[in-house]
Each structure stands twice: as C-alpha cells, then as structure tokens.
Scaffold this active site. Structure first.
Site, PDB file in Angstrom:
ATOM      1  N   GLY A 159       0.861  -1.191   0.000  1.00 60.45           N
ATOM      2  CA  GLY A 159       0.000   0.000   0.000  1.00 60.45           C
ATOM      3  C   GLY A 159       0.892   1.234   0.000  1.00 60.45           C
ATOM      4  N   ARG A 160       0.361   2.309   0.611  1.00 58.33           N
ATOM      5  CA  ARG A 160       1.134   3.559   0.631  1.00 58.33           C
ATOM      6  C   ARG A 160       2.482   3.374   1.323  1.00 58.33           C
ATOM      7  NH1 ARG A 160      -3.732   5.214   2.491  1.00 58.33           N
ATOM      8  NH2 ARG A 160      -4.982   6.542   1.132  1.00 58.33           N
ATOM      9  N   ILE A 161       2.437   2.776   2.522  1.00 57.69           N
ATOM     10  CA  ILE A 161       3.683   2.667   3.290  1.00 57.69           C
ATOM     11  C   ILE A 161       4.629   1.658   2.623  1.00 57.69           C
ATOM     12  CG2 ILE A 161       4.693   2.072   5.537  1.00 57.69           C
ATOM     13  CD1 ILE A 161       2.101   3.142   6.848  1.00 57.69           C
ATOM     14  N   ARG A 181      -2.421  -8.455  -1.514  1.00 56.56           N
ATOM     15  CA  ARG A 181      -3.679  -9.104  -1.915  1.00 56.56           C
ATOM     16  C   ARG A 181      -3.848  -9.032  -3.425  1.00 56.56           C
ATOM     17  NH1 ARG A 181      -8.435  -6.714   1.737  1.00 56.56           N
ATOM     18  NH2 ARG A 181      -7.120  -4.892   1.540  1.00 56.56           N
ATOM     19  N   THR A 241       6.820  -2.565  11.222  1.00 53.03           N
ATOM     20  CA  THR A 241       6.403  -1.231  11.673  1.00 53.03           C
ATOM     21  C   THR A 241       4.888  -1.096  11.515  1.00 53.03           C
ATOM     22  OG1 THR A 241       6.922  -0.400   9.457  1.00 53.03           O
ATOM     23  CG2 THR A 241       8.570  -0.011  11.165  1.00 53.03           C
ATOM     24  N   SER A 242       4.192  -2.227  11.386  1.00 52.75           N
ATOM     25  CA  SER A 242       2.752  -2.180  11.141  1.00 52.75           C
ATOM     26  C   SER A 242       1.973  -2.497  12.414  1.00 52.75           C
ATOM     27  CB  SER A 242       2.417  -3.158  10.019  1.00 52.75           C
ATOM     28  OG  SER A 242       1.042  -3.298   9.887  1.00 52.75           O
ATOM     29  N   ARG A 243       1.708  -3.776  12.633  1.00 52.31           N
ATOM     30  CA  ARG A 243       1.020  -4.194  13.852  1.00 52.31           C
ATOM     31  C   ARG A 243       1.600  -5.527  14.303  1.00 52.31           C
ATOM     32  NH1 ARG A 243      -0.439   0.260  14.198  1.00 52.31           N
ATOM     33  NH2 ARG A 243      -2.548   1.090  14.387  1.00 52.31           N
ATOM     34  N   GLU A 272       0.872  -4.775  23.171  1.00 51.27           N
ATOM     35  CA  GLU A 272       1.438  -3.503  23.632  1.00 51.27           C
ATOM     36  C   GLU A 272       0.679  -2.996  24.849  1.00 51.27           C
ATOM     37  OE1 GLU A 272       1.669  -0.721  20.373  1.00 51.27           O
ATOM     38  OE2 GLU A 272       2.643  -2.205  19.107  1.00 51.27           O
ATOM     39  N   HIS A 290       6.662   1.508  19.519  1.00 53.37           N
ATOM     40  CA  HIS A 290       5.636   1.982  18.573  1.00 53.37           C
ATOM     41  C   HIS A 290       5.819   3.472  18.254  1.00 53.37           C
ATOM     42  CE1 HIS A 290       1.251   1.281  17.073  1.00 53.37           C
ATOM     43  NE2 HIS A 290       1.878   2.196  16.351  1.00 53.37           N
ATOM     44  N   GLY A 292       6.888   4.554  14.981  1.00 53.86           N
ATOM     45  CA  GLY A 292       7.066   4.700  13.531  1.00 53.86           C
ATOM     46  C   GLY A 292       6.568   6.033  12.994  1.00 53.86           C
TER      47      GLY A 292
HETATM   48  C1  8YV Z   1      -0.292   5.982  15.278  1.00 50.03           C
HETATM   49  C2  8YV Z   1      -0.213   3.902  13.868  1.00 50.03           C
HETATM   50  O1  8YV Z   1       0.550   6.828  15.912  1.00 50.03           O
HETATM   51  O2  8YV Z   1      -1.640   5.308  12.633  1.00 50.03           O
HETATM   52  C3  8YV Z   1      -1.332   4.176  12.944  1.00 50.03           C
HETATM   53  O3  8YV Z   1      -1.942   3.210  12.469  1.00 50.03           O
HETATM   54  O4  8YV Z   1       0.185   2.810  14.010  1.00 50.03           O
HETATM   55  C4  8YV Z   1       0.516   4.883  14.693  1.00 50.03           C
HETATM   56  O5  8YV Z   1       1.658   5.254  14.036  1.00 50.03           O
HETATM   57  C5  8YV Z   1      -1.314   5.452  16.223  1.00 50.03           C
HETATM   58  O6  8YV Z   1      -2.126   4.526  15.615  1.00 50.03           O
HETATM   59  C6  8YV Z   1      -2.131   6.556  16.813  1.00 50.03           C
HETATM   60  O7  8YV Z   1      -3.418   6.137  17.127  1.00 50.03           O
END
Ligand code: 8YV
Length: 328
Positions: A159-161, A181, A241-243, A272, A290, A292
């Site tokens: 995607g974008r990232i 996907r 750097t996602s989840r 987390e 967290h 990023g």
């Molecule tokens: C945010 C993030 O800072 O935007 C996201 O999805 O993972 C983070 O970088 C965080 O979610 C703020 O709610």
C-alpha cells in the site's frame, strides 16, 4: 451565540496546536493528563459525546459500542490503522468511522529503513559498546554486520507505506519483491522495479529482509505464522512497523533465540505495551516503542486530518477519510 461545533471527546493528549484548534471549532473535551481512559470512562464518553477521537490505545469493540448513546455519530480515529475499532459494529449502529491515511507514510517508511539498517549493521549493539567504556578500538573483525546493498527485500503489503519503503529500498540498492492481496498497477511496479509474488510462502523463502507493511485485519492476523517463519532463510531479518498481530510473536521469539533467523527490528508488538521478556534478552533484535509515526510534523498532520474529518462531517458532508467495513 450560535452553538459551537459538535461535542468532541479526545481520549489522549494531542499536539498543542491541534488541541487549540479543536477548542476553537468544537465543544471539545481534552485529556490534559494523557491518562488513557479505562473501559468505564470510554463507555461514559460513548454515552455523552457526538464525536469520539480515540487512538490505537483505545479498544472500541462491539461490546463497548453496544453501550453507545444515540448521540454518538462519528468516531474520528487519530491514526491510520483502525484495528482498535470494530468498524462493522459501528457501521451497523449508524456510526461513521474515519482515520488519518497518507500523512504518516513517509515517517513510517523512514523508520522501517532505520530498523533494517539498525539490525543489519548492529547499531544498537555498537552504540552500547561505544558508551560502555569497554571499547578497545577499531579491529578488522569487530562489530561485523551484513551489507544490505544488493540483497532482496520482501515487502508484505504494497500500500502507501509499502510503496514508500520500496522507493527507499531501491535507493539503498535492494531488489524489491512484494506480496499483496492484489498485484499493484504496472506503472508502480516498473517504477519500483518490483517483483510480485502471489505466493507469500514462495517469496519468504527467497528474500533476505522481510518488511511487514500490511494492516492488521482478521485476514492478516498471524500471517507470518510459525510455519511461514520457518520458510525464511537462516540469515533473514524481519522488520515490523505495522502491527504486532501480523506476526506470531512467540514463534518469532523462539526462532530468534535459536538463531534460526538472522534478527528482527520490531516497532510494534502483539500485546502492547507489554513486550515478551524473552525478546528483551536478545542481542539480534532492535525494539522500539511503537514510534514509527512519531514526528511532530506527522502528529500535527494527523490532527489536521481528524479536524477536517469532523468539520466535514458536522457540515453535513461525507468526511474524506471514511472507513467502511468493505474496505478492510
Ligand atoms: C499511530 C499507527 O501513531 O496510525 C497508525 O496506524 O500505528 C501509529 O503510528 C497510532 O495509531 C495513533 O493512534
């Protein structure tokens, strides 16, 4: 005096400029102390405000939404990922959900590269040695890491990232591979000189670096499962750097401990703010809290997006960053 905009509850402390503007535009309740709201406080908020501005640290699940009052019309998430919100349950109750896409792309991609370099070139270990007073001077075989130039990166989620990571990776001389996907448009693919793998399994067994850049959804939960992690080559590194939920964290930890993979750079974790103590004990990992998207500019831009979403919605228009269940 005309009524100010909608009543808004913001669950966490946001940058000053954003809070000030929210106070000017809306009937806003801020969280000066930045203490996360517990379940009871979140329920009370859902029963009193027209707009809730939560963050990743607030879990807005269907049980909580069942207690929402009729007045709640919009959940304007301060963040791009919406896995903290049950979007389907909100939709069924007629509550609109928005997020803040786009504005944290570059910062998150930068952090991904920082982690790739930190793990490959042992930055944290080197920094510790430099400060320790135990450094005895340069030596031909000390602190050897691995070159990234000429290696292959496999991006999970283009995607974008993911695309922003690919652009940087290309600049660092990495060959870009990706699994998504859907295959991306050929213009983007040729710009990035990227190789598409329909089969994630096949990609994993061929790359040197894996970067997780897909959102956490039911379909991506533990996408990097124990079985898939075993497909990685012994020198491969994993960066996330996602989840945290996208990786089976206990399985990754076991493999790192057994040195079955080269290392990991993790900005996000399954539970987390808890981090598996076994990860904390390892040298071949770089762990971040967290952060990023943690730039002042990014956090201000996220706030601006939230304000635009609320204002547009309050003015009777479709907010630009509406998230629908069908988009997940
Ligand atoms: C945010 C993030 O800072 O935007 C996201 O999805 O993972 C983070 O970088 C965080 O979610 C703020 O709610």
């Amino acid at each position: 005096m005309p009524r100010k905009g909608p009543s808004v509850i913001v669950t966490r402390k946001l940058p000053d400029s954003i809070e000030t503007r929210m106070m000017e535009l809306f009937d806003a309740k801020l969280n000066h102390d930045d203490v996360p709201l517990d379940r009871a406080a979140l329920t009370a908020a859902l029963q009193s405000c027209e707009v809730l501005v939560p963050t990743v640290t607030d879990r807005i699940d269907s049980a909580l939404l069942a207690h929402a009052g009729e007045q709640l019309k919009l959940i304007a998430n301060y963040g791009t990922g919406v896995d903290n919100i049950d979007v389907e349950a909100a939709y069924k109750r007629g509550i609109t959900v928005t997020n803040t896409p786009g504005v944290l792309t570059e910062d998150t991609a930068d952090m991904t590269m920082a982690l790739i370099l930190a793990v490959s070139r042992r930055l944290v270990e080197g920094e510790k040695l430099a400060r320790s007073g135990e450094w005895t001077g340069w030596a031909p075989t000390s602190m050897l890491g691995h070159r990234i130039h000429g290696k292959r990166i496999g991006i999970l989620g283009m995607g974008r990232i993911g695309s922003a990571v690919a652009r940087r990776a290309k600049g660092f001389g990495l060959a870009v591979h990706y699994h998504n996907r859907r295959r991306v448009h050929e213009t983007l693919e040729s710009e990035l000189e990227a190789t598409y793998w329909e089969s994630l399994d096949q990609m994993l067994s061929r790359v040197d670096i894996v970067s997780v850049n897909c959102p956490h959804t039911p379909a991506t939960f533990h996408l990097l499962s124990a079985r898939r992690l075993k497909l990685l080559r012994p020198h491969a590194i994993v960066v996330n750097t996602s989840r945290g939920e996208v990786i089976d964290e206990p399985a990754l930890t076991r493999m790192l401990r057994a040195k079955e993979i080269g290392g990991a750079g993790l900005d996000v974790f399954e539970h987390e703010p808890q981090i598996n103590p076994r990860l904390l004990a390892l040298d071949n990992v770089v762990l971040l809290p967290h952060m990023g998207s943690a730039t002042l500019e990014g956090r201000q831009d996220m706030g601006e997006k939230v304000i635009i979403n609320i204002k547009t919605f309050a003015d009777g228009h479709r907010p630009p960053d509406r998230v629908l269940p069908s988009m997940l």
